[in-house]
Write an enzyme that holds these catalytic residues in place. Structure first.
Site, PDB file in Angstrom:
ATOM      1  N   ASP A  40      29.587  91.257  24.081  1.00 52.45           N
ATOM      2  CA  ASP A  40      30.457  91.365  25.264  1.00 52.45           C
ATOM      3  C   ASP A  40      29.911  90.482  26.381  1.00 52.45           C
ATOM      4  OD1 ASP A  40      32.623  93.871  26.024  1.00 52.45           O
ATOM      5  OD2 ASP A  40      31.838  92.713  27.720  1.00 52.45           O
ATOM      6  N   ASP A  64      30.524  85.184  25.425  1.00 53.33           N
ATOM      7  CA  ASP A  64      31.761  84.794  26.106  1.00 53.33           C
ATOM      8  C   ASP A  64      32.668  84.239  25.014  1.00 53.33           C
ATOM      9  OD1 ASP A  64      33.864  83.719  27.448  1.00 53.33           O
ATOM     10  OD2 ASP A  64      32.679  82.528  28.847  1.00 53.33           O
ATOM     11  N   VAL A  65      33.713  84.981  24.670  1.00 60.82           N
ATOM     12  CA  VAL A  65      34.545  84.592  23.521  1.00 60.82           C
ATOM     13  C   VAL A  65      35.268  83.264  23.721  1.00 60.82           C
ATOM     14  CG1 VAL A  65      34.910  86.961  22.681  1.00 60.82           C
ATOM     15  CG2 VAL A  65      36.571  85.945  24.272  1.00 60.82           C
ATOM     16  N   TYR A 156      50.304  87.452  28.323  1.00 57.24           N
ATOM     17  CA  TYR A 156      49.684  88.457  27.447  1.00 57.24           C
ATOM     18  C   TYR A 156      50.454  88.550  26.123  1.00 57.24           C
ATOM     19  CZ  TYR A 156      47.527  92.881  26.012  1.00 57.24           C
ATOM     20  OH  TYR A 156      46.845  93.868  25.312  1.00 57.24           O
ATOM     21  N   LYS A 160      49.153  87.565  22.346  1.00 58.30           N
ATOM     22  CA  LYS A 160      49.052  88.574  21.277  1.00 58.30           C
ATOM     23  C   LYS A 160      49.943  88.220  20.082  1.00 58.30           C
ATOM     24  CE  LYS A 160      45.921  91.229  23.147  1.00 58.30           C
ATOM     25  NZ  LYS A 160      44.592  91.339  22.513  1.00 58.30           N
ATOM     26  N   THR A 191      42.166 103.235  28.401  1.00 55.54           N
ATOM     27  CA  THR A 191      40.893 102.508  28.520  1.00 55.54           C
ATOM     28  C   THR A 191      40.814 101.938  29.936  1.00 55.54           C
ATOM     29  OG1 THR A 191      41.748 100.311  27.990  1.00 55.54           O
ATOM     30  CG2 THR A 191      41.150 101.690  26.105  1.00 55.54           C
ATOM     31  N   THR A 194      43.747  99.633  31.052  1.00 53.44           N
ATOM     32  CA  THR A 194      45.071 100.162  31.397  1.00 53.44           C
ATOM     33  C   THR A 194      44.999 101.216  32.505  1.00 53.44           C
ATOM     34  OG1 THR A 194      44.814 101.755  29.600  1.00 53.44           O
ATOM     35  CG2 THR A 194      46.046  99.759  29.103  1.00 53.44           C
TER      36      THR A 194
HETATM   37  P1  NAP Z   1      38.598  97.027  28.008  1.00 53.17           P
HETATM   38  O1  NAP Z   1      38.177  98.456  28.076  1.00 53.17           O
HETATM   39  O2  NAP Z   1      38.802  96.272  29.269  1.00 53.17           O
HETATM   40  O3  NAP Z   1      37.567  96.245  27.055  1.00 53.17           O
HETATM   41  C1  NAP Z   1      37.645  94.856  26.885  1.00 53.17           C
HETATM   42  C2  NAP Z   1      36.235  94.313  26.858  1.00 53.17           C
HETATM   43  O4  NAP Z   1      36.319  92.899  26.593  1.00 53.17           O
HETATM   44  C3  NAP Z   1      35.495  94.484  28.190  1.00 53.17           C
HETATM   45  O5  NAP Z   1      34.177  94.971  27.981  1.00 53.17           O
HETATM   46  C4  NAP Z   1      35.484  93.063  28.736  1.00 53.17           C
HETATM   47  O6  NAP Z   1      34.377  92.793  29.574  1.00 53.17           O
HETATM   48  C5  NAP Z   1      35.400  92.258  27.468  1.00 53.17           C
HETATM   49  N1  NAP Z   1      35.725  90.862  27.713  1.00 53.17           N
HETATM   50  C6  NAP Z   1      36.650  90.340  28.546  1.00 53.17           C
HETATM   51  N2  NAP Z   1      36.598  89.000  28.535  1.00 53.17           N
HETATM   52  C7  NAP Z   1      35.619  88.666  27.672  1.00 53.17           C
HETATM   53  C8  NAP Z   1      35.072  87.416  27.223  1.00 53.17           C
HETATM   54  N3  NAP Z   1      35.522  86.238  27.707  1.00 53.17           N
HETATM   55  N4  NAP Z   1      34.080  87.435  26.315  1.00 53.17           N
HETATM   56  C9  NAP Z   1      33.594  88.608  25.852  1.00 53.17           C
HETATM   57  N5  NAP Z   1      34.050  89.819  26.235  1.00 53.17           N
HETATM   58  C10 NAP Z   1      35.047  89.843  27.144  1.00 53.17           C
HETATM   59  O7  NAP Z   1      39.983  96.891  27.227  1.00 53.17           O
HETATM   60  P2  NAP Z   1      40.594  97.665  25.941  1.00 53.17           P
HETATM   61  O8  NAP Z   1      41.777  98.408  26.426  1.00 53.17           O
HETATM   62  O9  NAP Z   1      39.548  98.372  25.176  1.00 53.17           O
HETATM   63  O10 NAP Z   1      41.135  96.419  25.124  1.00 53.17           O
HETATM   64  C11 NAP Z   1      40.533  95.955  23.936  1.00 53.17           C
HETATM   65  C12 NAP Z   1      41.546  95.100  23.195  1.00 53.17           C
HETATM   66  O11 NAP Z   1      42.667  95.908  22.850  1.00 53.17           O
HETATM   67  C13 NAP Z   1      42.087  93.928  24.014  1.00 53.17           C
HETATM   68  O12 NAP Z   1      42.225  92.803  23.182  1.00 53.17           O
HETATM   69  C14 NAP Z   1      43.440  94.426  24.472  1.00 53.17           C
HETATM   70  O13 NAP Z   1      44.348  93.387  24.717  1.00 53.17           O
HETATM   71  C15 NAP Z   1      43.846  95.259  23.268  1.00 53.17           C
HETATM   72  N6  NAP Z   1      44.860  96.266  23.570  1.00 53.17           N
HETATM   73  C16 NAP Z   1      44.610  97.286  24.444  1.00 53.17           C
HETATM   74  C17 NAP Z   1      45.634  98.206  24.700  1.00 53.17           C
HETATM   75  C18 NAP Z   1      45.443  99.368  25.642  1.00 53.17           C
HETATM   76  O14 NAP Z   1      46.431 100.076  25.916  1.00 53.17           O
HETATM   77  N7  NAP Z   1      44.244  99.631  26.135  1.00 53.17           N
HETATM   78  C19 NAP Z   1      46.885  98.076  24.086  1.00 53.17           C
HETATM   79  C20 NAP Z   1      47.101  97.018  23.217  1.00 53.17           C
HETATM   80  C21 NAP Z   1      46.078  96.111  22.947  1.00 53.17           C
HETATM   81  P3  NAP Z   1      34.587  92.889  31.171  1.00 53.17           P
HETATM   82  O15 NAP Z   1      34.880  94.332  31.453  1.00 53.17           O
HETATM   83  O16 NAP Z   1      33.284  92.396  31.709  1.00 53.17           O
HETATM   84  O17 NAP Z   1      35.762  91.990  31.485  1.00 53.17           O
END
Ligand code: NAP
Length: 251
Positions: A40, A64-65, A156, A160, A191, A194
């Protein structure tokens, strides 16, 4: 860890593992016996989460992805620490951007860079190690925004859908080499990503949002050999939100 554990012989690398779905996934993978590299941007939180999971089977690496060099270093570090790589879970992601007309070029590039370039760079960096294994698995976390249109989230949704298409294509190209590539499409999951959003619960047949663990359960299955005939699948975990429209039920 017992040899009967579902993932006792597996090593997985999870991006975005400091938070939300990535963290829940890393936790479930270790609970099922895998060794996991939590990767991360957020080094402080990520390192302490890895420690909580146990340093014998969890290891943190800063990533950093959006940077192919960063991916190369993390894959190298994973192999150094655990000696093999059987699973890659591309979970890091960001939201934001707004509607087609509101999205700035800068926001468009930022969202595409993390959500789509990040998956492309991750698969390319991990592939040589994944190909070393008899069977291995890539799980790309897309979204229901990669299955249907998403009003107000142009970048977004485009990112996706890109992940969805890249997954199908990689599945076709890599299947014969023993690497399965599948996409998971979460619906509304509670999370940090959101936390500030207003949710349309009325559109979800389950009548609630999901928990990160409800995504993690499926990822464990896809990383494990239980899913060895599942390749190129796009699986929604959304409480039924994208099953269709239920207007007819109201007539
Ligand atoms: P989250 O809690 O914000 O977790 C995402 C993590 O990715 C954070 O730790 C963030 O770090 C990290 N990140 C961001 N940019 C990065 C980079 N350039 N390199 C490495 N790490 C990075 O979000 P989540 O809800 O768990 O989402 C995880 C995945 O599920 C995402 O791809 C999201 O689009 C997908 N998703 C989520 C939902 C939902 O409802 N939650 C629904 C559909 C899809 P920082 O906090 O430092 O930015």
């Amino acid at each position: 860890m017992s040899a009967l554990s579902r993932l006792h012989d597996k090593v997985a690398l999870v991006s975005g593992a400091a938070s939300g779905i990535g963290l829940a996934t890393a936790r479930r993978l270790t609970e099922e016996g895998a060794c996991v590299v939590l990767a991360d941007l957020d080094a402080e939180t990520g390192a302490s989460r890895a420690e909580e999971l146990g340093t014998d089977r969890a290891h943190f690496a800063e990533l950093d992805v959006t940077d192919p060099g960063s991916w190369a270093a993390v894959v190298h570090r994973s192999l150094d620490r655990f000696g093999q790589l059987d699973g890659l879970v591309n979970c890091a992601g960001v939201g934001g951007g707004g509607s087609l007309c509101e999205t700035s070029e800068e926001d468009w590039r930022r969202v595409m860079s993390v959500n789509l370039d990040g998956v492309f760079f991750g698969m390319r960096a991990a592939l040589p190690a994944l190909l070393e294994r008899e069977t291995s698995s890539v799980v790309n976390i897309s979204s229901i925004a990669g299955l249907v249109g998403f009003k107000g989230s142009a970048a977004y949704a485009a990112s996706k859908w890109g992940v969805h298409g890249l997954t199908k294509t990689a599945a076709l190209e890599l299947g014969e080499h023993g690497v399965r590539v599948n996409s998971v499409h979460p619906g509304s999951i509670a999370t940090p990503l959101t936390a500030g959003l207003t949710r349309g619960i009325g559109q979800i047949p389950a009548g609630r949002v999901g928990a990160p663990e409800e995504i993690a359960h499926l990822v464990v299955h896809l990383v494990s050999d239980e899913s060895r005939f599942t390749n190129g699948a796009s699986i929604a975990v959304d409480g039924g939100e994208t099953a269709g429209n239920s207007l007819r039920g109201l007539l």
